[in-house]
Scaffold this motif. Structure first.
Motif, short mmCIF file in Angstrom:
data_model
loop_
_atom_site.label_atom_id
_atom_site.label_comp_id
_atom_site.label_asym_id
_atom_site.label_seq_id
_atom_site.Cartn_x
_atom_site.Cartn_y
_atom_site.Cartn_z
N GLY A 64 -37.12 69.83 44.47
CA GLY A 64 -37.47 68.66 45.26
C GLY A 64 -38.28 67.62 44.51
O GLY A 64 -39.02 66.85 45.12
N LEU A 65 -38.13 67.56 43.20
CA LEU A 65 -38.86 66.59 42.39
C LEU A 65 -37.95 65.41 42.07
O LEU A 65 -36.81 65.58 41.63
CB LEU A 65 -39.33 67.23 41.08
N ARG A 66 -38.47 64.21 42.28
CA ARG A 66 -37.72 63.00 41.95
C ARG A 66 -38.58 62.15 41.04
O ARG A 66 -39.63 61.66 41.44
CB ARG A 66 -37.38 62.22 43.22
N MET A 67 -38.13 62.02 39.78
CA MET A 67 -38.88 61.24 38.80
C MET A 67 -37.90 60.41 37.99
O MET A 67 -36.73 60.74 37.86
CB MET A 67 -39.69 62.16 37.91
N ASN A 68 -38.42 59.37 37.39
CA ASN A 68 -37.63 58.45 36.59
C ASN A 68 -37.44 59.03 35.18
O ASN A 68 -38.40 59.37 34.51
CB ASN A 68 -38.35 57.10 36.54
#
Length: 122
Positions: free
Chosen positions: A73-77
């Protein structure tokens, strides 16, 4: 001479407002650090599992990282992510920043830098 009996009403209101602002900042910042800790765990697990080695292709490593982040569930650029082979390791460097809203249009910005060296060979 009058004896002082405690804080004035305005001092109490100012103190409560300050405490509320600090709590609001903590509510915004703690999840950012938690996500960074989760990312560190994902990278450590990738290194320990043997799925990523010195001989791994950078694109394969990035795909594996994306899959693991999605599962957690990690959202990073990924814009600043670099994966480069060196003599004795495959080196991942990832400086990134996370923004969180503090009050109205005031944001809190936290910068992180992940650095991981994958040294196991196939």
């Amino acid at each position: 001479m009058r004896r002082q009996s405690g804080m004035s009403f305005s001092s109490v209101v100012a103190l409560v407002a300050l405490i509320a602002l600090l709590i609001k900042a903590a509510i915004a910042i703690v999840p950012m650090y938690w996500d960074n800790k989760m990312l560190t765990t994902v990278l450590d697990t990738m290194a320990e599992s043997g799925e990523v080695t010195i001989d791994s292709k950078p694109n394969k490593v990035k795909q594996l990282l994306e899959q693991r982040m999605l599962r957690n569930g990690l959202r990073m650029n990924f814009d600043q992510l670099t994966i480069q082979p060196h003599k004795h390791a495959l080196v991942l460097d990832w400086p990134y920043e996370v923004r969180g809203t503090w009050l109205a249009n005031v944001d809190l910005v936290v910068r992180f830098n992940q650095h991981k060296e994958f040294t196991h060979s196939e």
